[in-house]
Enzyme design. Structure first.
Site, PDB file in Angstrom:
ATOM      1  N   GLY A 181      41.801  39.487  35.251  1.00  0.00           N
ATOM      2  CA  GLY A 181      41.133  38.640  34.274  1.00  0.00           C
ATOM      3  C   GLY A 181      41.561  38.967  32.857  1.00  0.00           C
ATOM      4  N   CYS A 182      40.741  38.585  31.906  1.00  0.00           N
ATOM      5  CA  CYS A 182      41.067  38.775  30.490  1.00  0.00           C
ATOM      6  C   CYS A 182      41.325  40.244  30.167  1.00  0.00           C
ATOM      7  CB  CYS A 182      39.908  38.260  29.634  1.00  0.00           C
ATOM      8  SG  CYS A 182      40.119  38.585  27.870  1.00  0.00           S
ATOM      9  N   PHE A 183      42.457  40.529  29.544  1.00  0.00           N
ATOM     10  CA  PHE A 183      42.786  41.934  29.279  1.00  0.00           C
ATOM     11  C   PHE A 183      41.884  42.570  28.230  1.00  0.00           C
ATOM     12  CE2 PHE A 183      46.912  40.103  27.106  1.00  0.00           C
ATOM     13  CZ  PHE A 183      46.157  39.469  26.130  1.00  0.00           C
ATOM     14  N   TRP A 184      41.178  41.771  27.442  1.00  0.00           N
ATOM     15  CA  TRP A 184      40.200  42.362  26.517  1.00  0.00           C
ATOM     16  C   TRP A 184      39.129  43.114  27.307  1.00  0.00           C
ATOM     17  CZ3 TRP A 184      38.914  37.382  23.228  1.00  0.00           C
ATOM     18  CH2 TRP A 184      40.051  37.019  22.486  1.00  0.00           C
ATOM     19  N   CYS A 185      38.689  42.509  28.403  1.00  0.00           N
ATOM     20  CA  CYS A 185      37.663  43.134  29.243  1.00  0.00           C
ATOM     21  C   CYS A 185      38.213  44.353  29.970  1.00  0.00           C
ATOM     22  CB  CYS A 185      37.152  42.136  30.279  1.00  0.00           C
ATOM     23  SG  CYS A 185      36.463  40.611  29.611  1.00  0.00           S
TER      24      CYS A 185
END
Length: 218
Positions: free
Chosen positions: A51-55
């Site tokens: 998923g989102c690499f920020w997470c």
């Protein structure tokens, strides 16, 4: 009308040809020999996409033994992918992270537990509302030992949940570092609405599930 029909047929054929070429390129990636990244200054590297690499960056950075996590792209067939290009889904790349860790403190096996335990492991091509192949789950191995660890844990999770696990298993090839503004995004933008509503809740769910792995156990 005939000319329009011919144009449509040609367009469909061209599209099919492009897709076939893309699939062929992607097969080359998935069937390649893994690249092993050597330990440097006592630090090893592992690569994950979920998923989102920020997470994902924030989750792995909370783990004891992890020194640094870098956001980027991996798993695709194009060179020098960008955020904009990967979002088209045509590069084959997924948003991924490079986890730099001390193997004397945290093992690759434990990092795999963190990986599977910090996502919805059954969701195909996405996490939550982040949908698309660029958000798919991929776990990368660098040698046969890592591959066997991944397979064993994936199979055990599938048996436990009695369902199919979405994570793809790829031989690691190359990690492309994402644009500077993506790095440490959750820490630098705590008031961002996505961070508030998606990243932080996901991080907190992980922390509640794995308190014994956290750098700050209090």
């Amino acid at each position: 009308m005939k000319s329009i029909t011919l144009a449509l047929i040609f367009s469909v054929l061209l599209s099919c040809q492009n897709n076939a070429q893309s699939n062929k390129n992607q097969e080359t990636v998935t069937n390649a020999q893994p690249v092993e990244v050597p330990i440097k200054n006592g630090k090893a590297r592992a690569y994950f996409a979920s998923g989102c690499f920020w997470c994902v960056e924030a989750i792995f950075e909370s783990v004891n033994g992890v020194d640094e996590v870098i956001s980027g792209y991996s798993g695709g067939h194009t060179k020098n992918p960008t955020y904009e290009a990967s979002n088209t889904g045509k590069t084959g790349h997924a948003e991924a992270v490079e986890v730099i860790y001390n193997p004397n403190i945290v093992s690759f096996e434990t990092l795999v537990d963190v990986y599977f335990g910090s996502q919805n492991p059954t969701q195909i091509n996405g996490q939550g509302n982040d949908i698309g192949s660029q958000y798919r789950s991929i776990i990368f191995y660098q040698n046969d030992e890592q591959k066997q660890i991944i397979i064993k844990k994936k199979d055990a999770l599938a048996k436990k949940l009695n369902t199919t696990i979405a994570a793809e298993i790829y031989p690691f090839q190359k990690f492309w570092i994402a644009e500077a503004y993506h790095q440490n995004y959750e820490r630098l933008h705590p008031n961002n609405s996505y961070i508030q509503n998606v990243s932080i809740p996901r991080l907190n769910r992980f922390k509640a599930k794995f308190p014994h792995l956290l750098k700050d156990k209090h």
